[in-house]
Design a protein around this motif. Structure first.
Motif, PDB file in Angstrom:
ATOM      1  N   ARG A 133       0.868  -1.184   0.000  1.00  0.00           N
ATOM      2  CA  ARG A 133       0.000   0.000   0.000  1.00  0.00           C
ATOM      3  C   ARG A 133       0.901   1.229   0.000  1.00  0.00           C
ATOM      4  O   ARG A 133       1.744   1.395   0.879  1.00  0.00           O
ATOM      5  CB  ARG A 133      -0.892  -0.002   1.238  1.00  0.00           C
ATOM      6  CG  ARG A 133      -1.822   1.166   1.281  1.00  0.00           C
ATOM      7  CD  ARG A 133      -2.796   1.051   2.446  1.00  0.00           C
ATOM      8  NE  ARG A 133      -3.626   2.230   2.479  1.00  0.00           N
ATOM      9  CZ  ARG A 133      -3.839   2.960   3.550  1.00  0.00           C
ATOM     10  NH1 ARG A 133      -3.303   2.600   4.706  1.00  0.00           N
ATOM     11  NH2 ARG A 133      -4.598   4.029   3.500  1.00  0.00           N
ATOM     12  N   MET A 134       0.714   2.098  -0.959  1.00  0.00           N
ATOM     13  CA  MET A 134       1.572   3.266  -1.164  1.00  0.00           C
ATOM     14  C   MET A 134       0.957   4.486  -0.448  1.00  0.00           C
ATOM     15  O   MET A 134       0.391   5.365  -1.079  1.00  0.00           O
ATOM     16  CB  MET A 134       1.742   3.532  -2.653  1.00  0.00           C
ATOM     17  CG  MET A 134       2.182   2.318  -3.474  1.00  0.00           C
ATOM     18  SD  MET A 134       3.857   1.793  -3.123  1.00  0.00           S
ATOM     19  CE  MET A 134       4.770   3.086  -3.913  1.00  0.00           C
ATOM     20  N   THR A 135       1.106   4.532   0.873  1.00  0.00           N
ATOM     21  CA  THR A 135       0.434   5.565   1.663  1.00  0.00           C
ATOM     22  C   THR A 135       1.003   6.967   1.432  1.00  0.00           C
ATOM     23  O   THR A 135       0.250   7.938   1.366  1.00  0.00           O
ATOM     24  CB  THR A 135       0.480   5.240   3.165  1.00  0.00           C
ATOM     25  OG1 THR A 135       1.830   5.023   3.549  1.00  0.00           O
ATOM     26  CG2 THR A 135      -0.335   4.006   3.474  1.00  0.00           C
ATOM     27  N   GLU A 136       2.313   7.090   1.320  1.00  0.00           N
ATOM     28  CA  GLU A 136       2.918   8.409   1.090  1.00  0.00           C
ATOM     29  C   GLU A 136       2.575   8.921  -0.304  1.00  0.00           C
ATOM     30  O   GLU A 136       2.295  10.098  -0.489  1.00  0.00           O
ATOM     31  CB  GLU A 136       4.436   8.368   1.283  1.00  0.00           C
ATOM     32  CG  GLU A 136       4.863   8.256   2.713  1.00  0.00           C
ATOM     33  CD  GLU A 136       4.518   9.479   3.567  1.00  0.00           C
ATOM     34  OE1 GLU A 136       4.463  10.608   3.041  1.00  0.00           O
ATOM     35  OE2 GLU A 136       4.306   9.297   4.777  1.00  0.00           O
ATOM     36  N   LEU A 137       2.595   8.022  -1.278  1.00  0.00           N
ATOM     37  CA  LEU A 137       2.229   8.424  -2.638  1.00  0.00           C
ATOM     38  C   LEU A 137       0.761   8.839  -2.679  1.00  0.00           C
ATOM     39  O   LEU A 137       0.409   9.819  -3.331  1.00  0.00           O
ATOM     40  CB  LEU A 137       2.493   7.282  -3.624  1.00  0.00           C
ATOM     41  CG  LEU A 137       2.168   7.574  -5.079  1.00  0.00           C
ATOM     42  CD1 LEU A 137       2.964   8.758  -5.603  1.00  0.00           C
ATOM     43  CD2 LEU A 137       2.425   6.330  -5.926  1.00  0.00           C
ATOM     44  N   ASP A 138      -0.082   8.129  -1.957  1.00  0.00           N
ATOM     45  CA  ASP A 138      -1.497   8.471  -1.899  1.00  0.00           C
ATOM     46  C   ASP A 138      -1.681   9.875  -1.323  1.00  0.00           C
ATOM     47  O   ASP A 138      -2.440  10.687  -1.863  1.00  0.00           O
ATOM     48  CB  ASP A 138      -2.257   7.441  -1.062  1.00  0.00           C
ATOM     49  CG  ASP A 138      -3.761   7.595  -1.142  1.00  0.00           C
ATOM     50  OD1 ASP A 138      -4.275   7.991  -2.213  1.00  0.00           O
ATOM     51  OD2 ASP A 138      -4.435   7.287  -0.155  1.00  0.00           O
ATOM     52  N   LEU A 139      -0.970  10.183  -0.250  1.00  0.00           N
ATOM     53  CA  LEU A 139      -1.055  11.510   0.360  1.00  0.00           C
ATOM     54  C   LEU A 139      -0.568  12.586  -0.609  1.00  0.00           C
ATOM     55  O   LEU A 139      -1.187  13.646  -0.740  1.00  0.00           O
ATOM     56  CB  LEU A 139      -0.247  11.551   1.658  1.00  0.00           C
ATOM     57  CG  LEU A 139      -0.208  12.878   2.405  1.00  0.00           C
ATOM     58  CD1 LEU A 139      -1.614  13.321   2.803  1.00  0.00           C
ATOM     59  CD2 LEU A 139       0.683  12.760   3.638  1.00  0.00           C
ATOM     60  N   LEU A 140       0.521  12.318  -1.301  1.00  0.00           N
ATOM     61  CA  LEU A 140       1.056  13.276  -2.268  1.00  0.00           C
ATOM     62  C   LEU A 140       0.053  13.535  -3.390  1.00  0.00           C
ATOM     63  O   LEU A 140      -0.209  14.684  -3.756  1.00  0.00           O
ATOM     64  CB  LEU A 140       2.378  12.759  -2.846  1.00  0.00           C
ATOM     65  CG  LEU A 140       3.058  13.660  -3.876  1.00  0.00           C
ATOM     66  CD1 LEU A 140       3.486  14.979  -3.246  1.00  0.00           C
ATOM     67  CD2 LEU A 140       4.262  12.937  -4.487  1.00  0.00           C
TER      68      LEU A 140
END
Length: 162
Positions: A133-140
Protein backbone atom coordinates in the motif's frame (compact mmCIF):
# COMPACT_ATOMS: atom_id res chain seq x y z
CA UNK A 1 29.23 5.21 -8.05
CA UNK A 2 30.07 2.69 -5.30
CA UNK A 3 26.39 2.50 -4.37
CA UNK A 4 25.40 1.85 -7.98
CA UNK A 5 28.08 -0.83 -8.40
CA UNK A 6 27.06 -2.54 -5.17
CA UNK A 7 23.39 -2.59 -6.19
CA UNK A 8 24.28 -4.04 -9.61
CA UNK A 9 26.59 -6.63 -8.03
CA UNK A 10 23.82 -7.75 -5.70
CA UNK A 11 21.30 -7.74 -8.56
CA UNK A 12 19.10 -5.28 -6.74
CA UNK A 13 17.28 -2.85 -8.95
CA UNK A 14 16.37 -0.15 -6.50
CA UNK A 15 14.99 2.03 -9.27
CA UNK A 16 12.08 -0.41 -9.66
CA UNK A 17 11.26 -0.60 -5.98
CA UNK A 18 7.93 0.71 -4.72
CA UNK A 19 9.82 1.63 -1.54
CA UNK A 20 11.87 4.17 -3.52
CA UNK A 21 8.69 5.77 -4.81
CA UNK A 22 7.30 5.86 -1.27
CA UNK A 23 10.53 7.48 -0.09
CA UNK A 24 10.28 10.08 -2.86
CA UNK A 25 6.67 10.83 -1.95
CA UNK A 26 7.60 11.07 1.72
CA UNK A 27 10.38 13.53 0.91
CA UNK A 28 8.04 15.66 -1.20
CA UNK A 29 5.29 15.59 1.45
CA UNK A 30 7.82 16.50 4.14
CA UNK A 31 9.52 19.25 2.14
CA UNK A 32 6.20 20.98 1.38
CA UNK A 33 5.72 21.67 5.08
CA UNK A 34 9.38 21.96 6.16
CA UNK A 35 11.16 24.04 3.51
CA UNK A 36 13.96 25.30 5.77
CA UNK A 37 14.83 21.88 7.17
CA UNK A 38 14.95 20.31 3.70
CA UNK A 39 17.01 23.20 2.33
CA UNK A 40 19.57 22.79 5.11
CA UNK A 41 19.92 19.07 4.43
CA UNK A 42 21.44 19.91 1.01
CA UNK A 43 20.53 16.53 -0.40
CA UNK A 44 21.99 16.23 -3.93
CA UNK A 45 18.87 14.93 -5.65
CA UNK A 46 15.59 16.35 -6.84
CA UNK A 47 12.04 15.05 -6.99
CA UNK A 48 9.22 16.50 -9.01
CA UNK A 49 5.64 15.59 -9.74
CA UNK A 50 4.60 17.00 -13.11
CA UNK A 51 0.91 17.80 -12.81
CA UNK A 52 0.73 19.58 -16.17
CA UNK A 53 0.95 16.37 -18.21
CA UNK A 54 -2.28 14.53 -18.99
CA UNK A 55 -0.56 11.54 -17.40
CA UNK A 56 1.15 12.52 -14.12
CA UNK A 57 4.81 11.56 -13.88
CA UNK A 58 6.99 11.41 -10.78
CA UNK A 59 10.62 12.26 -11.58
CA UNK A 60 13.75 11.62 -9.55
CA UNK A 61 17.17 12.95 -10.52
CA UNK A 62 20.12 11.33 -8.78
CA UNK A 63 23.28 13.09 -10.03
CA UNK A 64 25.90 10.66 -11.40
CA UNK A 65 23.42 7.79 -11.12
CA UNK A 66 20.13 8.11 -12.94
CA UNK A 67 17.13 10.12 -14.04
CA UNK A 68 14.06 8.06 -13.21
CA UNK A 69 10.45 8.57 -14.25
CA UNK A 70 7.37 6.83 -12.90
CA UNK A 71 4.02 7.12 -14.65
CA UNK A 72 1.29 7.50 -12.04
CA UNK A 73 -1.60 6.43 -14.26
CA UNK A 74 -3.44 3.22 -13.43
CA UNK A 75 -3.30 0.88 -16.44
CA UNK A 76 -6.76 -0.50 -15.65
CA UNK A 77 -8.91 2.64 -15.28
CA UNK A 78 -6.48 5.04 -17.04
CA UNK A 79 -6.87 7.65 -14.28
CA UNK A 80 -4.32 9.02 -11.83
CA UNK A 81 -3.64 6.39 -9.17
CA UNK A 82 -6.19 6.44 -6.36
CA UNK A 83 -5.25 4.71 -3.11
CA UNK A 84 -2.27 3.19 -4.98
CA UNK A 85 -0.93 -0.30 -4.49
CA UNK A 86 2.18 -1.89 -5.96
CA UNK A 87 2.02 -5.59 -6.67
CA UNK A 88 5.17 -7.63 -6.07
CA UNK A 89 5.86 -7.50 -9.83
CA UNK A 90 6.13 -3.70 -9.34
CA UNK A 91 3.08 -2.72 -11.37
CA UNK A 92 0.94 -0.01 -9.85
CA UNK A 93 -2.85 0.09 -9.61
CA UNK A 94 -5.62 1.93 -7.83
CA UNK A 95 -6.89 -0.14 -4.91
CA UNK A 96 -10.32 -0.67 -6.54
CA UNK A 97 -8.65 -1.73 -9.80
CA UNK A 98 -6.20 -4.07 -8.05
CA UNK A 99 -9.07 -5.65 -6.10
CA UNK A 100 -11.05 -6.09 -9.28
CA UNK A 101 -8.05 -7.64 -11.05
CA UNK A 102 -7.52 -9.96 -8.08
CA UNK A 103 -11.23 -10.88 -7.97
CA UNK A 104 -11.66 -9.72 -4.38
CA UNK A 105 -13.94 -7.18 -2.77
CA UNK A 106 -12.40 -3.89 -1.67
CA UNK A 107 -13.06 -4.55 2.04
CA UNK A 108 -11.23 -7.92 1.71
CA UNK A 109 -8.11 -6.13 0.48
CA UNK A 110 -5.69 -6.64 -2.36
CA UNK A 111 -3.57 -9.08 -0.34
CA UNK A 112 -6.46 -11.55 0.00
CA UNK A 113 -6.45 -12.40 -3.71
CA UNK A 114 -5.76 -16.00 -4.63
CA UNK A 115 -2.10 -16.88 -5.32
CA UNK A 116 -3.29 -18.07 -8.74
CA UNK A 117 -4.38 -14.56 -9.75
CA UNK A 118 -2.15 -12.91 -12.33
CA UNK A 119 -1.03 -9.32 -12.79
CA UNK A 120 -3.13 -7.78 -15.58
CA UNK A 121 0.01 -6.18 -17.06
CA UNK A 122 2.73 -8.85 -17.02
CA UNK A 123 0.73 -12.01 -16.30
CA UNK A 124 2.90 -13.03 -13.33
CA UNK A 125 0.97 -15.06 -10.76
CA UNK A 126 1.13 -14.80 -6.98
CA UNK A 127 1.78 -11.03 -7.04
CA UNK A 128 -1.15 -9.91 -4.90
CA UNK A 129 -0.07 -11.51 -1.61
CA UNK A 130 2.84 -9.13 -1.08
CA UNK A 131 1.17 -6.01 -2.45
CA UNK A 132 2.43 -2.74 -0.97
CA UNK A 133 0.00 0.00 0.00
CA UNK A 134 1.57 3.27 -1.16
CA UNK A 135 0.43 5.57 1.66
CA UNK A 136 2.92 8.41 1.09
CA UNK A 137 2.23 8.42 -2.64
CA UNK A 138 -1.50 8.47 -1.90
CA UNK A 139 -1.06 11.51 0.36
CA UNK A 140 1.06 13.28 -2.27
CA UNK A 141 -1.51 12.64 -5.00
CA UNK A 142 -4.34 13.71 -2.70
CA UNK A 143 -2.56 17.02 -2.08
CA UNK A 144 -1.42 17.71 -5.64
CA UNK A 145 -4.61 16.56 -7.39
CA UNK A 146 -7.10 17.63 -4.75
CA UNK A 147 -10.04 18.27 -7.10
CA UNK A 148 -9.59 15.02 -9.09
CA UNK A 149 -9.00 13.05 -5.90
CA UNK A 150 -12.25 14.30 -4.36
CA UNK A 151 -14.16 13.54 -7.57
CA UNK A 152 -12.77 10.01 -7.59
CA UNK A 153 -13.70 9.54 -3.93
CA UNK A 154 -17.30 10.50 -4.72
CA UNK A 155 -17.32 8.06 -7.70
CA UNK A 156 -15.97 5.18 -5.61
CA UNK A 157 -18.45 5.82 -2.80
CA UNK A 158 -21.29 5.85 -5.33
CA UNK A 159 -20.11 2.48 -6.70
CA UNK A 160 -19.95 1.06 -3.17
CA UNK A 161 -23.48 2.26 -2.44
CA UNK A 162 -24.87 0.36 -5.45
Amino acid sequence: MNFKSKMQAEHLEISQSPRLIELMAFYMNFSESNHMICYELCIPFSCDLDVSDPEPVLRLVLPSYANLEYNLTCVVCLHTLFHPYALSCVHFFCKPCACSAGSVLIFEGVESASPKMKCPVCGEDGVFGNAVRMTELDLLLKRRFEKQWKERLVEERAKDAN
